[in-house]
Each structure stands twice: as structure tokens, then as C-alpha cells.
Write a protein that holds these residues in place. Sequence first.
Motif, PDB file in Angstrom:
ATOM      1  N   HIS A   1      24.270  49.247  29.954  1.00 57.63           N
ATOM      2  CA  HIS A   1      23.514  50.281  30.663  1.00 57.63           C
ATOM      3  C   HIS A   1      22.728  49.701  31.842  1.00 57.63           C
ATOM      4  O   HIS A   1      22.258  50.449  32.696  1.00 57.63           O
ATOM      5  N   ASN A   2      22.579  48.383  31.854  1.00 57.60           N
ATOM      6  CA  ASN A   2      21.911  47.727  32.979  1.00 57.60           C
ATOM      7  C   ASN A   2      22.882  46.755  33.648  1.00 57.60           C
ATOM      8  O   ASN A   2      22.509  45.659  34.051  1.00 57.60           O
ATOM      9  N   ALA A   3      24.133  47.190  33.737  1.00 51.55           N
ATOM     10  CA  ALA A   3      25.174  46.360  34.343  1.00 51.55           C
ATOM     11  C   ALA A   3      25.925  47.160  35.397  1.00 51.55           C
ATOM     12  O   ALA A   3      25.991  48.391  35.336  1.00 51.55           O
ATOM     13  N   VAL A   4      26.473  46.452  36.365  1.00 52.34           N
ATOM     14  CA  VAL A   4      27.293  47.051  37.417  1.00 52.34           C
ATOM     15  C   VAL A   4      28.643  46.343  37.411  1.00 52.34           C
ATOM     16  O   VAL A   4      28.696  45.114  37.483  1.00 52.34           O
ATOM     17  N   ILE A   5      29.714  47.102  37.310  1.00 52.26           N
ATOM     18  CA  ILE A   5      31.042  46.518  37.449  1.00 52.26           C
ATOM     19  C   ILE A   5      31.383  46.510  38.936  1.00 52.26           C
ATOM     20  O   ILE A   5      31.341  47.551  39.598  1.00 52.26           O
ATOM     21  N   CYS A   6      31.696  45.325  39.460  1.00 55.11           N
ATOM     22  CA  CYS A   6      31.973  45.158  40.888  1.00 55.11           C
ATOM     23  C   CYS A   6      33.476  44.963  41.081  1.00 55.11           C
ATOM     24  O   CYS A   6      34.046  43.980  40.592  1.00 55.11           O
ATOM     25  N   PHE A   7      34.096  45.894  41.778  1.00 50.82           N
ATOM     26  CA  PHE A   7      35.544  45.885  41.964  1.00 50.82           C
ATOM     27  C   PHE A   7      35.865  45.721  43.443  1.00 50.82           C
ATOM     28  O   PHE A   7      35.320  46.432  44.291  1.00 50.82           O
ATOM     29  N   SER A   8      36.745  44.773  43.755  1.00 48.70           N
ATOM     30  CA  SER A   8      37.203  44.570  45.132  1.00 48.70           C
ATOM     31  C   SER A   8      38.660  45.019  45.224  1.00 48.70           C
ATOM     32  O   SER A   8      39.549  44.337  44.700  1.00 48.70           O
ATOM     33  N   PRO A   9      38.931  46.176  45.828  1.00 50.88           N
ATOM     34  CA  PRO A   9      40.312  46.675  45.888  1.00 50.88           C
ATOM     35  C   PRO A   9      41.179  45.821  46.806  1.00 50.88           C
ATOM     36  O   PRO A   9      40.876  45.641  47.983  1.00 50.88           O
ATOM     37  N   LEU A  10      42.252  45.283  46.252  1.00 50.34           N
ATOM     38  CA  LEU A  10      43.182  44.446  46.995  1.00 50.34           C
ATOM     39  C   LEU A  10      44.585  45.037  46.881  1.00 50.34           C
ATOM     40  O   LEU A  10      44.839  45.915  46.054  1.00 50.34           O
ATOM     41  N   LYS A  11      45.491  44.547  47.703  1.00 52.23           N
ATOM     42  CA  LYS A  11      46.826  45.136  47.797  1.00 52.23           C
ATOM     43  C   LYS A  11      47.518  45.229  46.439  1.00 52.23           C
ATOM     44  O   LYS A  11      48.160  46.232  46.125  1.00 52.23           O
ATOM     45  N   HIS A  12      47.366  44.212  45.612  1.00 49.87           N
ATOM     46  CA  HIS A  12      48.082  44.178  44.337  1.00 49.87           C
ATOM     47  C   HIS A  12      47.324  44.863  43.203  1.00 49.87           C
ATOM     48  O   HIS A  12      47.886  45.065  42.127  1.00 49.87           O
ATOM     49  N   SER A  13      46.038  45.223  43.429  1.00 49.18           N
ATOM     50  CA  SER A  13      45.227  45.727  42.315  1.00 49.18           C
ATOM     51  C   SER A  13      44.524  47.044  42.589  1.00 49.18           C
ATOM     52  O   SER A  13      43.850  47.569  41.704  1.00 49.18           O
TER      53      SER A  13
END
Length: 458
Positions: A248-260
Motif C-alpha cells: 500500500h506504500n509501494a509504487v510499481i515502476c514500468f518502463s514500456p519497451l518494444k518487447h514488453s
Amino acid sequence: MTPDCVLHKTESARAYNLDGAIYLNSPHRSMPLLVNASAVDLFERIDGQMRVGQIIDEIAAVNDLTPDSVRAPIMSVLAEFETNGIVSRSTGIPGRDPRAPDTAGSYQFSHLFLELTSKCNLRCKHCYMEGGLAKKHETPFIRYAEAIEEFAALGGTDLTLSGGEPLLFPGWLALAEIAAGAGLRTSLMTNGTYLTPHVLNELRQLDIAVGLGLDGVTEDSHDMNRGRGSYREVMAAFELLKSTRHQHNAVICFSPLKHSVYDLPAIIDMMLENGFPRLYVSLMETRGRAKYFQDRIGLTKNQRLWLLNYLFDAYMEHAGRLDIEVTHHTDIFSQLLTGQSAKRLKAQSQTLRIASDGDAFISAYMGAEEHCIGNLNTESVAGIMRSEAVNALFAELGVRQVQMAKCASCPFSTICDGGTAGLAYSLHGSFLEPDDYCDARIELFKRFPYEYGRSRSS
């Protein structure tokens, strides 16, 4: 907050109805706050004149209740409003949020982004700083400690400890303790490989948010960017956050790349199923190590179009359950839903980034040598924030939109301000070009009436 406080609504804060649900919006939030009718009634009574105690008395009288019976729940809601930037305590200066730093006529910085070290155990292809080995001349602990205390004294509200991998910096915990003592809302960005139960317990004790980098929903897609074995370690960190109820005190950080990039829906489903309420989507910068892999990992035009449309739909669909923030675009999503006018240079004017060698920048998305505004090892935080370099750079950015040929003929230019200046510069070497999401934004805007865009630019 006490009953003697006088509150005012922050600039552009407003209530609106969407699909039968009521939301409160503020430029300080990355997405609207879902509320009930009683909270809206309380919000509407805030006028910058009445004391909190008077509002409590008024609501009690209207509902034939005693002030004592409504005081605690009203104070709780007002505290949530203040935490989310919807209201602020009056300073006698209309429209000014007292939590914002006093920069003596310069631009306001409320967020300090410290890259403690460039040292990292991974070699991610999208890394904008080529994290790996520590730089030869990195900023010493004492300067970071002094900077945190000075920034808080100047009115700063938020701190991010980043890297490289910040958990490889020997003094990270002491800096976190200093930040907590100074009252800063603090987060730590990590690749998860050093997030042990002991480390997480220290973070929990200090109420520090954890930003966890997850770049794919499968081992193949994540490891293709971050390296073999990293997926198993980041998922172990994911499970640790869940098992200790720290998600609840976390952030998921996603970097969109060509394969993902198309892993994103599955990542959002996984977050919702496991109670992770915050997602940050970081659009790739074409600098550092990323510039060498641009052709291999950079998104195609069609992928960028899909990404923005999907994120906008997810932003609406999961409002109240998932807080989605996207580089530069979260404010655009909010504007499309609420009709608020754009706040130019908002993202840049809030964040003061300090690289591990002490170089300072006006945004987490700027890093070119020519945009350096000072150095922490030779200057104070106040000196950097008030420097002529800051004023000169913001003056250059202030005319960016009107000087860009593509923006001049675009009916939606006041919504997006030409995109993210830092991303544009890393791609083109110039502020006078749009970033690479320009065409995708235009297609997104076409989902709305053309008159909306034209009226905004008139």
C-alpha cells in the motif's frame, strides 16, 4: 490542523461527476480522488475565510448534531484533502499553496530528486545514466544530508532517493532518517535486488514509499532489459512487499519497451489482484545507455499510439483503485476529463534533480551538460534554486510552445504544451521539436470533440 485554521482550495481544485461517481481533482494529484456527497459538501464550504471550527459548527447545525459529534470525522476528511493537495492552509496570499517552497521570486521546487550514486549491480538497456560503476567524483554523504535539511527548511515537501541503485549507497538509511525528521514525504527507487526483510523493515519504520522497477510480466521480457536472473529477484521483492502489507506504500515502476509494452495490462491485473495501488509509467529517455539501444528497445509509432490510449482507458476504468502516473501525460488525462486548462511547465517547476556528481537540473528528465543549473558540491540548495541559470532556462522553455511550428497549427497545443521538453531534447537535441509521443497524443485527442481543442487554444 486545528479548528482555528483557515483553509482555501488550491488552484484548479474542483468537484465533478463521472459515470455517476463523484471526484475531487487537484493539480497536486496524479489522478482524481473518489469521494462521497458529504465530502463534496465539506469541500464546497471551504472559502478561504471561515475557520475550520466555524465550518464544523455550520455542518453540525445544518444536520441537527453537536459539534463534538462531527468534529473528528470532518477533521479526518480535511486532513486527507490537505495531504492530497486539494486544500491548503491560508497564508493571506490567494492561490499560493503554503507547502510549496519559498524561492524568493524564483521558480518553485517542491520535490528533491537525489541520485545518490551511479553504482548499480544491473546494466539495464533503458538506463538514462548508464548506471554501473560509481562516478569518480560522487557527492559525499554530508552534502546530501545538508541538502535535505536545507530543502525542507525552504518549504520542500517531497524527496526521492534514487541511483543507480540507492541501496548500494552506504549512507542511504541515515539520509532517510534525516528526511523523516525534516518532515519530507520520502520514496526510494530500487531494482529490488537488495530489498531484504531487514531493509524493508527500516523503510516501514520511517514510512518510506518503495518504488520497484518491474519491466515485464514474464522472466523473458523483464530480463531482456535488466539482465538474467533479475526477474526472480524483483518478484521476490514484490512478494515481500505483499507479505508485509507494505504494497500500500509501494509504487510499481514500468518502463514500456518494444518487447514488453504489451505486458502492461497483465501487470495492472497483477497489481490489482495483489493490492498494489500505484503505478508509474516512465517513458524512455534517449540518453545514457538508452541511446545505444534506441533502435532495439524504443517503441514504434503504433506502439506509442496503443500505449497512450490504453493508459487513458485504464486511468478512467481504475480510478479510485489504481493511481496511474505517466511521464507528462497524467495531467493531460486529467485535463481531458475535467476541462481544466494546462499548467505550463508544471512537471519541470516541481522537481530539482541532483545527479550523483552534484550537478543540478530543473527536471528529472533533463541531463544535458548545457542545462546544468549548478552543483551541490560548490553551492547551497537555495543558491541553485535562485540562480540566473534557472531563470534563463525557464525563460527558454516558456516560449517553446509558440516557437514550435507543429504546435502553432495544432488545436490541442494548450493541452499538451508540446510534450515533455526533456524527452524532446534527448531525442532531437533541441527544445523546439515535440517529443516522440506527439502523434499519439493527437490521435488520443481526436476521441474528444474538435471544438474542445480549438476553444482551448483561442
